[in-house]
Motif scaffolding. Structure first.
Motif, PDB file in Angstrom:
ATOM      1  N   GLY A 107       0.831  -1.194   0.000  1.00 24.42           N
ATOM      2  CA  GLY A 107       0.000   0.000   0.000  1.00 24.42           C
ATOM      3  C   GLY A 107       0.865   1.243   0.000  1.00 24.42           C
ATOM      4  N   ASN A 108       0.252   2.395  -0.225  1.00 25.11           N
ATOM      5  CA  ASN A 108       1.018   3.641  -0.219  1.00 25.11           C
ATOM      6  C   ASN A 108       1.710   3.867   1.119  1.00 25.11           C
ATOM      7  N   HIS A 109       1.052   3.490   2.236  1.00 26.62           N
ATOM      8  CA  HIS A 109       1.664   3.703   3.548  1.00 26.62           C
ATOM      9  C   HIS A 109       2.763   2.695   3.854  1.00 26.62           C
ATOM     10  N   ASP A 110       2.860   1.638   3.089  1.00 31.62           N
ATOM     11  CA  ASP A 110       3.976   0.707   3.274  1.00 31.62           C
ATOM     12  C   ASP A 110       5.291   1.294   2.787  1.00 31.62           C
ATOM     13  N   PHE A 111       5.227   2.425   2.090  1.00 32.30           N
ATOM     14  CA  PHE A 111       6.432   3.153   1.682  1.00 32.30           C
ATOM     15  C   PHE A 111       6.819   4.222   2.713  1.00 32.30           C
ATOM     16  N   ASN A 112       6.086   4.332   3.821  1.00 27.86           N
ATOM     17  CA  ASN A 112       6.291   5.463   4.732  1.00 27.86           C
ATOM     18  C   ASN A 112       7.649   5.486   5.416  1.00 27.86           C
ATOM     19  N   TYR A 113       8.307   4.344   5.518  1.00 29.66           N
ATOM     20  CA  TYR A 113       9.650   4.325   6.097  1.00 29.66           C
ATOM     21  C   TYR A 113      10.722   4.506   5.020  1.00 29.66           C
ATOM     22  N   GLY A 114      10.301   4.689   3.787  1.00 21.83           N
ATOM     23  CA  GLY A 114      11.232   4.815   2.671  1.00 21.83           C
ATOM     24  C   GLY A 114      11.317   3.528   1.872  1.00 21.83           C
ATOM     25  N   GLN A 115      11.685   3.672   0.609  1.00 21.47           N
ATOM     26  CA  GLN A 115      11.721   2.496  -0.273  1.00 21.47           C
ATOM     27  C   GLN A 115      12.775   1.482   0.157  1.00 21.47           C
ATOM     28  N   ALA A 116      13.887   1.953   0.710  1.00 20.59           N
ATOM     29  CA  ALA A 116      14.932   1.020   1.140  1.00 20.59           C
ATOM     30  C   ALA A 116      14.425   0.141   2.280  1.00 20.59           C
ATOM     31  N   ARG A 117      13.667   0.749   3.201  1.00 23.34           N
ATOM     32  CA  ARG A 117      13.140  -0.036   4.315  1.00 23.34           C
ATOM     33  C   ARG A 117      12.090  -1.036   3.834  1.00 23.34           C
ATOM     34  N   LEU A 118      11.295  -0.668   2.837  1.00 17.53           N
ATOM     35  CA  LEU A 118      10.320  -1.619   2.300  1.00 17.53           C
ATOM     36  C   LEU A 118      11.024  -2.831   1.705  1.00 17.53           C
ATOM     37  N   LEU A 119      12.139  -2.599   1.039  1.00 20.20           N
ATOM     38  CA  LEU A 119      12.895  -3.729   0.483  1.00 20.20           C
ATOM     39  C   LEU A 119      13.472  -4.603   1.598  1.00 20.20           C
ATOM     40  N   ASP A 172       9.924  12.034  -0.676  1.00 17.98           N
ATOM     41  CA  ASP A 172      11.282  11.494  -0.556  1.00 17.98           C
ATOM     42  C   ASP A 172      11.274   9.963  -0.491  1.00 17.98           C
ATOM     43  N   ASN A 173      10.180   9.383   0.006  1.00 21.34           N
ATOM     44  CA  ASN A 173      10.115   7.926   0.152  1.00 21.34           C
ATOM     45  C   ASN A 173      10.071   7.200  -1.185  1.00 21.34           C
ATOM     46  N   VAL A 174       9.637   7.903  -2.223  1.00 21.07           N
ATOM     47  CA  VAL A 174       9.495   7.259  -3.538  1.00 21.07           C
ATOM     48  C   VAL A 174      10.337   7.962  -4.594  1.00 21.07           C
ATOM     49  N   ARG A 175      11.297   8.755  -4.150  1.00 21.91           N
ATOM     50  CA  ARG A 175      12.145   9.476  -5.100  1.00 21.91           C
ATOM     51  C   ARG A 175      12.879   8.492  -6.012  1.00 21.91           C
ATOM     52  N   GLY A 176      12.817   8.759  -7.312  1.00 22.07           N
ATOM     53  CA  GLY A 176      13.480   7.897  -8.286  1.00 22.07           C
ATOM     54  C   GLY A 176      12.644   6.720  -8.746  1.00 22.07           C
ATOM     55  N   LEU A 177      11.445   6.568  -8.192  1.00 18.09           N
ATOM     56  CA  LEU A 177      10.576   5.455  -8.581  1.00 18.09           C
ATOM     57  C   LEU A 177       9.551   5.910  -9.613  1.00 18.09           C
ATOM     58  N   ASP A 178       9.220   5.018 -10.525  1.00 22.36           N
ATOM     59  CA  ASP A 178       8.149   5.240 -11.492  1.00 22.36           C
ATOM     60  C   ASP A 178       7.005   4.282 -11.179  1.00 22.36           C
ATOM     61  N   ALA A 447       3.355  27.295   8.811  1.00 26.74           N
ATOM     62  CA  ALA A 447       3.922  26.064   9.367  1.00 26.74           C
ATOM     63  C   ALA A 447       3.083  24.890   8.897  1.00 26.74           C
ATOM     64  N   THR A 448       3.745  23.881   8.371  1.00 23.83           N
ATOM     65  CA  THR A 448       3.052  22.666   7.934  1.00 23.83           C
ATOM     66  C   THR A 448       3.991  21.487   8.104  1.00 23.83           C
ATOM     67  N   ASN A 449       3.475  20.300   7.901  1.00 22.40           N
ATOM     68  CA  ASN A 449       4.353  19.131   8.013  1.00 22.40           C
ATOM     69  C   ASN A 449       5.140  18.933   6.716  1.00 22.40           C
ATOM     70  N   ASP A 450       6.252  18.225   6.807  1.00 24.06           N
ATOM     71  CA  ASP A 450       7.143  18.089   5.659  1.00 24.06           C
ATOM     72  C   ASP A 450       6.506  17.337   4.506  1.00 24.06           C
ATOM     73  N   PHE A 451       5.545  16.466   4.808  1.00 19.17           N
ATOM     74  CA  PHE A 451       4.811  15.751   3.767  1.00 19.17           C
ATOM     75  C   PHE A 451       4.054  16.734   2.885  1.00 19.17           C
ATOM     76  N   MET A 452       3.309  17.644   3.491  1.00 16.98           N
ATOM     77  CA  MET A 452       2.549  18.620   2.724  1.00 16.98           C
ATOM     78  C   MET A 452       3.469  19.654   2.078  1.00 16.98           C
ATOM     79  N   ALA A 453       4.522  20.033   2.787  1.00 14.11           N
ATOM     80  CA  ALA A 453       5.454  21.026   2.240  1.00 14.11           C
ATOM     81  C   ALA A 453       6.103  20.538   0.953  1.00 14.11           C
ATOM     82  N   ALA A 454       6.233  19.218   0.820  1.00  9.12           N
ATOM     83  CA  ALA A 454       6.827  18.629  -0.388  1.00  9.12           C
ATOM     84  C   ALA A 454       5.795  18.312  -1.449  1.00  9.12           C
ATOM     85  N   GLY A 455       4.533  18.733  -1.230  1.00  9.36           N
ATOM     86  CA  GLY A 455       3.494  18.502  -2.226  1.00  9.36           C
ATOM     87  C   GLY A 455       2.617  17.313  -1.945  1.00  9.36           C
ATOM     88  N   GLY A 456       2.776  16.672  -0.762  1.00 13.59           N
ATOM     89  CA  GLY A 456       1.939  15.536  -0.419  1.00 13.59           C
ATOM     90  C   GLY A 456       0.476  15.914  -0.315  1.00 13.59           C
TER      91      GLY A 456
END
Length: 501
Positions: A107-119, A172-178, A447-456
C-alpha cells in the motif's frame, strides 16, 4: 438374433469408447483468505477489528482441515500504530509470518519508512511483496508476480501498487521510482500469465473510490483475463464482492474488522468464484491464535518502556476518528495545530486530517498515545508563502466536503468560513487572520508538516515557497506542548466552519 447381437455390439462399443475417453475429474476447490488496510491494528479494540490473533485463528482452523488454502494481504500493513512505527514495521512482518501470509501488495503507507526499508521488510517476510508497476531505472524493485501450485491448479498472482503513492506518502520515500499506470502494466503482464496458469489473481492496492482514476474497477474493465482482484486502499467492505465483467473484485474494509473469504472452484474450463466476509462480531467467541498472541506480547513488552511514559492528561475525549478529521474541524486537530503554532511562532498552521490516525480517550496521555495519533514521523517546516497560495490550499483541502478527504485542512492562526455546497474551487467565503481578511498579495509564514510542504496530498502550491525554518517532529511538538500544558481540554471553536453567501 442378428439384430440383438448388433444392439449388444453397439452398446459394447459405446462402453469401450466411454472408458477410453479422458475422465473429467471433480472440481478443484481452493479457499482464499484476504485482508487489507490493517494499518498495524494488531489487537482487538472498540474502534478496531477482531485483532490479528483471531484473524489468524480462523485461517489456521481452515488450514488444519484443508490444505488448499491461500492467504493474501492487499497492503497498508506495516505502518500506522506505535507497535509498528517504533521498529519500522519489523513487528508486523513477524506477525504476518506467524499468520502464514502467502503474498501481499504494498500500500502507499507501506512506503512510509522509505523504499529502502520496504525492500528490507520484503527480506524479513516469509512471503513476497508483489508489485509489477513500481520501477526504478526501468526495472521492478519488487517481485512482479509469483505462482502457486494448489489442488492440481497453477495459480498466477501479480501485484499492483497505486500510483497515488507518489503523493500519499512523503515524496522522498518514492524518489526515483516510477509508478506505471496499473492498466498498462497489467495489459502487458496478464496475457503472459494466462498462458502459464489456470487462474490469474491480482493483489492490488487501488480501491473502488469513484473519485480516483486508478481503481480496481477500471483495471478489471480494461484488462481481460483476470479472474480475481484482491483489493485495498479505499477501505471498502464488499460483503459479496463486486463483479466487473468476468472479474470478481473483493475488499474487506479496514483495521481487520473483517476477514475476506473467496471460494474458488475450477472444473474443466469453468472457473467459479464466491465471496463472503467473516465479521468482527462472528469472531467474538473464537480463541485467538496463541502463536500470534505470543509475538504481539513479546513486541509490546520490548517497546513498553518507550511508550508508557505519561506526559499529561485530557479532560475530554480527543477526537481523531477518520470520518471526522477528514471532513471537518475536531478538538484533536485544533490541539495539534495549536501546538505547532506555539512551537514555531508562525502566522498560520495547516495540517492534513489524513495525518491524524486515532482518538485519545479522556484521562492520562502517554507517549504511545501520541505516536498512535501521529505515526508518520513527519517534522514541521515553516515557509514564506503568498496569501494567494494559502487560499488555493484551503480551496483544495475542502473541495470534497462533505465527503471525506485526507487533505482536509486543520488550521491555527486563521478562521475559515466556506460554503460546502458551492462549486469546488469557489467555496471559500472568508479567511481571516487576527480579524482581518487574508491578503492574497501579502507574504505569510506558514507552518506545515514536511509531507505537505513537499506537495503531499497534492498540496503542490506549497512546494516552491522558500523554507525559513525546520522544527522537531510533529509528535515531539505535541508531546512537549501537552507536557507544558499539563492538562488539556481543547474544543471545536469554529476555526473551520460552514456558512452561506
Amino acid at each position: 438374433m442378428k439384430r440383438n447381437y448388433l444392439m449388444r455390439a453397439g452398446v459394447l462399443a459405446a462402453l469401450v469408447l466411454f472408458l477410453a475417453m479422458p475422465i473429467v475429474g471433480q472440481a478443484a476447490e481452493i479457499t482464499i483468505f484476504h485482508f487489507n488496510d490493517t494499518h498495524s491494528r494488531v489487537e482487538e479494540g472498540p474502534y478496531d477489528g477482531m485483532g490479528l490473533a483471531k484473524l489468524s485463528a480462523f485461517i489456521k482452523a481452515e488450514r488444519s482441515n484443508n490444505e488448499n488454502v491461500l492467504v493474501f494481504d492487499a497492503g497498508d500493513t506495516f505502518h500506522g500504530q506505535t507497535i509498528a512505527t517504533l521498529v519500522q514495521g519489523e513487528s508486523i512482518a513477524r506477525i504476518m509470518n506467524g499468520i502464514g501470509v502467502d503474498a501481499m501488495a504494498p500500500g502507499n503507507h507501506d512506503f512510509n519508512y522509505g523504499q529502502a526499508r520496504l525492500l528490507e521488510l520484503d527480506e524479513e517476510t516469509d512471503y513476497p511483496i508483489l508489485a509489477a508497476n513500481v520501477l526504478k531505472n526501468g526495472a521492478p524493485i519488487l517481485t512482479p508476480y509469483t505462482f502457486f501450485d494448489v489442488a492440481d491448479l497453477r495459480i498466477a498472482v501479480f501485484g499492483i501498487a497505486t500510483p497515488e503513492t507518489t503523493y500519499k506518502t512523503h515524496p522522498d520515500n518514492v524518489r526515483g521510482l516510477d509508478f506505471l499506470d496499473p492498466v498498462d502494466a497489467a495489459k502487458e503482464l496478464v496475457p503472459q500469465l494466462r498462458e502459464q496458469a489456470d487462474v490469474v489473481i491480482g493483489i492490488v492496492h487501488l480501491g473502488v473510490d469513484p473519485d480516483s482514476f486508478h481503481t480496481s474497477t477500471r483495471l478489471a474493465k480494461e484488462v481481460p483475463g483476470i479472474d480475481l482482484l484482491i483489493d485495498g486502499h479505499s477501505h471498502t467492505t464488499l460483503e459479496e464482492g463486486l463483479w466487473e465483467g468476468e472479474t470478481l473484485i473483493v475488499q474487506a474494509g479496514e483495521y481487520d474488522k473483517n476477514l475476506g473469504k473467496v471460494t474458488l472452484r475450477v472444473q474443466g474450463s469453468t472457473t467459479n468464484l464466491t465471496a463472503s466476509i467473516i465479521t468482527k462480531e462472528e469472531a467474538e467467541g473464537i480463541t485467538p491464535d496463541p502463536a500470534v498472541t505470543a509475538i504481539i506480547s513479546e513486541v509490546k513488552e520490548s517497546i513498553e518502556a518507550m511508550t508508557s511514559e505519561v506526559i499529561g492528561s485530557t479532560r475530554v475525549t480527543l477526537n481523531g476518528e477518520r470520518g471526522d478529521v477528514r471532513a471537518g474541524e475536531t478538538n484533536l486537530g485544533n490541539l495539534i495545530t495549536d501546538a505547532v503554532l506555539d512551537a514555531t511562532g508562525a502566522d498560520i498552521v495547516i495540517t492534513n486530517g489524513g495525518g491524524i490516525r486515532a482518538s485519545i480517550p479522556q484521562g492520562q496521555i502517554t507517549v504511545g498515545d501520541v505516536i498512535t495519533v501521529l505515526p508518520f514521523g513527519n517534522y514541521i517546516i515553516t515557509k514564506e508563502i503568498a496569501g494567494a497560495d494559502i487560499l488555493a490550499a484551503l480551496e483544495h483541502g475542502i473541495d470534497s466536503y462533505p465527503e471525506t478527504k485526507g487533505a482536509f485542512p486543520h488550521v491555527a492562526g486563521i478562521e475559515v468560513v466556506f460554503d460546502g455546497t458551492a462549486q469546488p474551487g469557489n467555496r471559500l467565503i472568508s479567511v481571516t487572520l487576527d480579524g482581518q481578511p487574508l491578503d492574497p498579495e501579502e507574504t505569510y509564514v506558514l507552518a506545515t508538516n514536511d509531507f505537505m510542504a513537499a506537495g503531499g496530498d497534492e498540496y503542490t502550491m506549497f512546494t516552491q515557497a522558500p523554507v525559513v525554518g525546520n522544527f522537531d517532529g510533529l509528535d515531539e511538538i505535541l508531546i512537549e506542548y501537552i507536557q507544558k500544558t499539563g492538562s488539556v481540554a481543547p474544543q471545536v471553536d469554529g476555526r473551520m466552519k460552514t456558512g452561506s453567501r
